[in-house]
Design a protein around this motif. Structure first.
Motif, PDB file in Angstrom:
ATOM      1  N   GLU A   1       0.120   0.415   2.305  1.00 17.40           N
ATOM      2  CA  GLU A   1      -0.686   0.692   3.477  1.00 17.40           C
ATOM      3  C   GLU A   1      -1.834   1.642   3.131  1.00 17.40           C
ATOM      4  OE1 GLU A   1       0.074   2.997   7.556  1.00 17.40           O
ATOM      5  OE2 GLU A   1       1.565   1.470   7.069  1.00 17.40           O
ATOM      6  N   ASN A   2      -2.990   1.338   3.663  1.00 18.30           N
ATOM      7  CA  ASN A   2      -4.191   2.099   3.355  1.00 18.30           C
ATOM      8  C   ASN A   2      -4.638   2.856   4.611  1.00 18.30           C
ATOM      9  OD1 ASN A   2      -6.988   2.707   3.084  1.00 18.30           O
ATOM     10  ND2 ASN A   2      -7.117   1.240   1.391  1.00 18.30           N
ATOM     11  N   ASP A   3      -4.750   4.166   4.503  1.00 15.31           N
ATOM     12  CA  ASP A   3      -5.055   5.022   5.658  1.00 15.31           C
ATOM     13  C   ASP A   3      -6.370   4.702   6.350  1.00 15.31           C
ATOM     14  OD1 ASP A   3      -2.725   6.362   5.357  1.00 15.31           O
ATOM     15  OD2 ASP A   3      -3.599   8.063   4.272  1.00 15.31           O
ATOM     16  N   SER A   4      -7.360   4.252   5.589  1.00 10.11           N
ATOM     17  CA  SER A   4      -8.670   4.022   6.179  1.00 10.11           C
ATOM     18  C   SER A   4      -8.875   2.578   6.618  1.00 10.11           C
ATOM     19  CB  SER A   4      -9.760   4.416   5.179  1.00 10.11           C
ATOM     20  OG  SER A   4      -9.664   3.580   4.052  1.00 10.11           O
ATOM     21  N   CYS A   5      -7.831   1.762   6.499  1.00 10.42           N
ATOM     22  CA  CYS A   5      -7.980   0.330   6.786  1.00 10.42           C
ATOM     23  C   CYS A   5      -7.613   0.028   8.235  1.00 10.42           C
ATOM     24  CB  CYS A   5      -7.115  -0.475   5.832  1.00 10.42           C
ATOM     25  SG  CYS A   5      -7.089  -2.233   6.194  1.00 10.42           S
ATOM     26  N   ILE A   6      -8.562  -0.534   8.976  1.00  4.97           N
ATOM     27  CA  ILE A   6      -8.328  -0.846  10.391  1.00  4.97           C
ATOM     28  C   ILE A   6      -7.217  -1.878  10.561  1.00  4.97           C
ATOM     29  CG2 ILE A   6     -10.222  -2.538  10.449  1.00  4.97           C
ATOM     30  CD1 ILE A   6      -8.971  -0.331  13.387  1.00  4.97           C
ATOM     31  N   PHE A   7      -7.136  -2.833   9.647  1.00  2.00           N
ATOM     32  CA  PHE A   7      -6.080  -3.842   9.777  1.00  2.00           C
ATOM     33  C   PHE A   7      -4.695  -3.240   9.535  1.00  2.00           C
ATOM     34  CE2 PHE A   7      -9.285  -7.416   8.695  1.00  2.00           C
ATOM     35  CZ  PHE A   7      -9.686  -7.463  10.015  1.00  2.00           C
ATOM     36  N   CYS A   8      -4.596  -2.298   8.598  1.00  2.00           N
ATOM     37  CA  CYS A   8      -3.307  -1.622   8.387  1.00  2.00           C
ATOM     38  C   CYS A   8      -2.913  -0.842   9.636  1.00  2.00           C
ATOM     39  CB  CYS A   8      -3.373  -0.692   7.172  1.00  2.00           C
ATOM     40  SG  CYS A   8      -3.300  -1.581   5.593  1.00  2.00           S
ATOM     41  N   LYS A   9      -3.924  -0.242  10.283  1.00  3.51           N
ATOM     42  CA  LYS A   9      -3.641   0.505  11.518  1.00  3.51           C
ATOM     43  C   LYS A   9      -3.164  -0.429  12.620  1.00  3.51           C
ATOM     44  CE  LYS A   9      -6.510   4.564  10.839  1.00  3.51           C
ATOM     45  NZ  LYS A   9      -7.914   4.938  10.663  1.00  3.51           N
TER      46      LYS A   9
ATOM     47  N   PRO B   1     -11.602  -4.632   3.288  1.00  3.12           N
ATOM     48  CA  PRO B   1     -10.850  -5.075   2.091  1.00  3.12           C
ATOM     49  C   PRO B   1      -9.358  -5.274   2.336  1.00  3.12           C
ATOM     50  CG  PRO B   1     -11.334  -2.746   1.919  1.00  3.12           C
ATOM     51  CD  PRO B   1     -11.976  -3.228   3.197  1.00  3.12           C
ATOM     52  N   HIS B   2      -9.056  -6.089   3.293  1.00  2.00           N
ATOM     53  CA  HIS B   2      -7.682  -6.454   3.626  1.00  2.00           C
ATOM     54  C   HIS B   2      -7.790  -7.929   4.010  1.00  2.00           C
ATOM     55  CE1 HIS B   2      -3.756  -5.265   5.919  1.00  2.00           C
ATOM     56  NE2 HIS B   2      -3.834  -6.586   5.876  1.00  2.00           N
ATOM     57  N   THR B   3      -7.142  -8.773   3.231  1.00  2.00           N
ATOM     58  CA  THR B   3      -7.244 -10.220   3.452  1.00  2.00           C
ATOM     59  C   THR B   3      -7.272 -10.589   4.929  1.00  2.00           C
ATOM     60  OG1 THR B   3      -6.074 -10.744   1.410  1.00  2.00           O
ATOM     61  CG2 THR B   3      -6.053 -12.425   3.126  1.00  2.00           C
TER      62      THR B   3
ATOM     63  N   ARG C   1       0.860  -6.599   4.691  1.00  2.00           N
ATOM     64  CA  ARG C   1       0.638  -5.745   3.516  1.00  2.00           C
ATOM     65  C   ARG C   1      -0.865  -5.653   3.215  1.00  2.00           C
ATOM     66  NH1 ARG C   1       1.462  -6.469  -2.419  1.00  2.00           N
ATOM     67  NH2 ARG C   1       1.425  -8.717  -2.064  1.00  2.00           N
ATOM     68  N   HIS C   2      -1.318  -4.483   2.765  1.00  2.00           N
ATOM     69  CA  HIS C   2      -2.735  -4.283   2.439  1.00  2.00           C
ATOM     70  C   HIS C   2      -3.052  -4.912   1.083  1.00  2.00           C
ATOM     71  CE1 HIS C   2      -6.660  -2.262   2.650  1.00  2.00           C
ATOM     72  NE2 HIS C   2      -6.528  -2.096   1.351  1.00  2.00           N
ATOM     73  N   VAL C   3      -3.625  -6.110   1.123  1.00  2.00           N
ATOM     74  CA  VAL C   3      -4.010  -6.825  -0.092  1.00  2.00           C
ATOM     75  C   VAL C   3      -5.437  -7.326   0.135  1.00  2.00           C
ATOM     76  CG1 VAL C   3      -3.516  -8.806  -1.587  1.00  2.00           C
ATOM     77  CG2 VAL C   3      -1.640  -7.572  -0.500  1.00  2.00           C
TER      78      VAL C   3
HETATM   79 ZN   LIG Z   1      -5.158  -2.777   5.076  1.00  2.75          ZN
END
Ligand SMILES: [Zn+2]
Length: 145
Positions: A3-11, A94-96, A48-50
């Motif tokens: 998980e990436n803290d700055s990624c909107i999709f992960c959030k 940068p999240h598929t 998953r953040h990929v």
């Molecule tokens: Zn992500």
């Protein structure tokens, strides 16, 4: 990758950011695109953040495409477009994410892909213009005009 803290999709996956969730399974999530190309435009993302789809594992690929098809069926039922276009990105965010875009003849995305296909087809057409017989014909036509 995790998980990436700055990624909107992960959030969104973690429930820390709002999204219109349309469908999901244990590995993937389908949401409405907040900048839709047309009504019903959805994104399918892995949990998953990929960044790139080709780095997903087998189970994620199966899930992503299964979810994409399920959501495409829903789009067809709800809006009856000509078809649902699909493409995958990961550059801007940068999240598929797989784009599922209801497409109608002549709409902006349809015109974009037509232009792209036209570009693909252009080189052979341009090569033809360079052929000696074509050049000769062009010269004669211009000279006599
Ligand atoms: Zn992500």
């Amino acid at each position: 990758m995790t998980e990436n803290d700055s990624c909107i999709f992960c959030k969104i996956v973690a429930g820390q950011a709002d999204a219109y969730r349309i469908y999901e399974d244990e590995l993937s999530l389908a949401i409405l695109d907040i900048n839709p190309f047309s009504r019903g435009h959805c994104l399918v993302i892995p949990r998953r953040h990929v960044p790139w789809w080709h780095d997903l594992n087998e189970e994620e690929v199966e899930s992503l495409f299964r979810v994409a098809r399920t959501v495409a069926d829903k789009i067809m039922k709800a809006y009856s477009p000509d078809f649902v276009a699909m493409y995958a990105r990961g550059r801007r965010i940068p999240h598929t994410h797989i784009f599922l875009v209801p497409t109608y003849k002549g709409d902006p995305l349809d015109r974009f892909f037509n232009a792209l296909e036209g570009f693909q087809e252009a080189p052979p057409a341009l090569m033809k213009l360079r052929e000696k017989s074509s050049m000769q014909e062009t010269a004669e036509r211009l000279i006599s005009a």
